[in-house]
Design a protein around this motif. Structure first.
Motif: not given
Length: 234
Positions: A17-23, A32-40, A62-65, A100-107
């Motif tokens: 979900g939009p609140l979670d961090m990708l560590d 199998d991430l080769k040539d993929k676009v990742v959403l975090a 991603v929401g924030g960095l 660390r900023i959650p991505m907007g829910e609708s987004t």
């Protein structure tokens, strides 16, 4: 804000979900991430960024960095008014801001619903005159797998044609609008417009500005300058 030029690949959702961090641990568990676009969701760590690049991913949304993580990932400070030429192997689009900023829910809901489709992302950002923002485009489906016979396909074949019903005119702020505050002291908070007074109000800076009464998701009612609100409509 973004870094890196235009790339395209299949979208993969990496967090629940939009609140979670990708560590790093979560990034390492993705296959199998080769040539993929990742959403975090709300943030990605430096170690996860490096793991995604080493795994062959070509893009991240991603929401924030953390700004320091971005500097360390690039190996230098960004000291020019335009990005997009970075040779990092990974194009990054930051949807909300630094930290660390959650991505907007609708987004998030919109992007996550497009998992598996071909996404074209461009991190090019120009913050001076003639501002340029990153772009994310999605296909209406999957383009043909094999073009070895020399057949050509158009941008419309991949991304779909623009439809008149998708174009929404800008309108004034009205009660009931879903909004997000983009300046302190309510930066990042969401709410609903309760009232839009007809006369300007004096704000903390002593300026007279058009304001809106907003009920935040916490239940608190505050007055916010209209210029400090982003409006989200379906």
């Amino acid at each position: 804000f973004g870094i890196g030029g235009e790339k395209f690949g299949q979208l993969v959702v990496a967090t629940s979900g939009p609140l979670d961090m990708l560590d790093e641990a979560r990034a390492a568990s993705l296959e199998d991430l080769k040539d993929k676009v990742v959403l975090a969701g709300s943030m990605v760590t430096l170690e996860a960024l490096r793991r995604l690049r080493d795994s062959g991913a070509i893009g991240l949304i991603v929401g924030g960095l953390n700004n320091l993580d971005l500097v360390q990932f690039l190996g230098r400070e960004i000291n020019v008014g335009i990005t997009g030429q970075e040779d990092t192997g990974l194009t990054v689009v930051i949807m909300e801001g630094f930290g660390r900023i959650p991505m907007g829910e609708s987004t998030w809901d919109l992007l996550a619903s497009l998992e598996g489709r071909i996404a074209s992302i461009d991190g090019t950002t120009q913050i001076r005159a003639g501002a340029i923002r990153p772009q994310i485009l999605f296909s209406d489906g999957t383009p043909p797998d094999d073009h070895s016979d020399g057949d050509q396909f158009t941008v419309g074949d991949v991304y779909g044609e623009a439809r008149e019903e998708d174009l929404h005119p800008l309108t004034n702020l009205v009660p009931g609008d879903r909004v997000r505050c983009v300046r302190a002291p309510y930066f990042g908070l969401w709410g609903v417009v309760l009232e839009v007074p007809s006369d300007p109000w004096k704000v903390d800076s002593e300026a007279l500005m058009e304001v809106a009464k907003v009920q935040l998701d916490s239940g608190e009612t505050v007055s916010v300058a209209e210029a400090n609100l982003e409006v989200f409509r379906s």
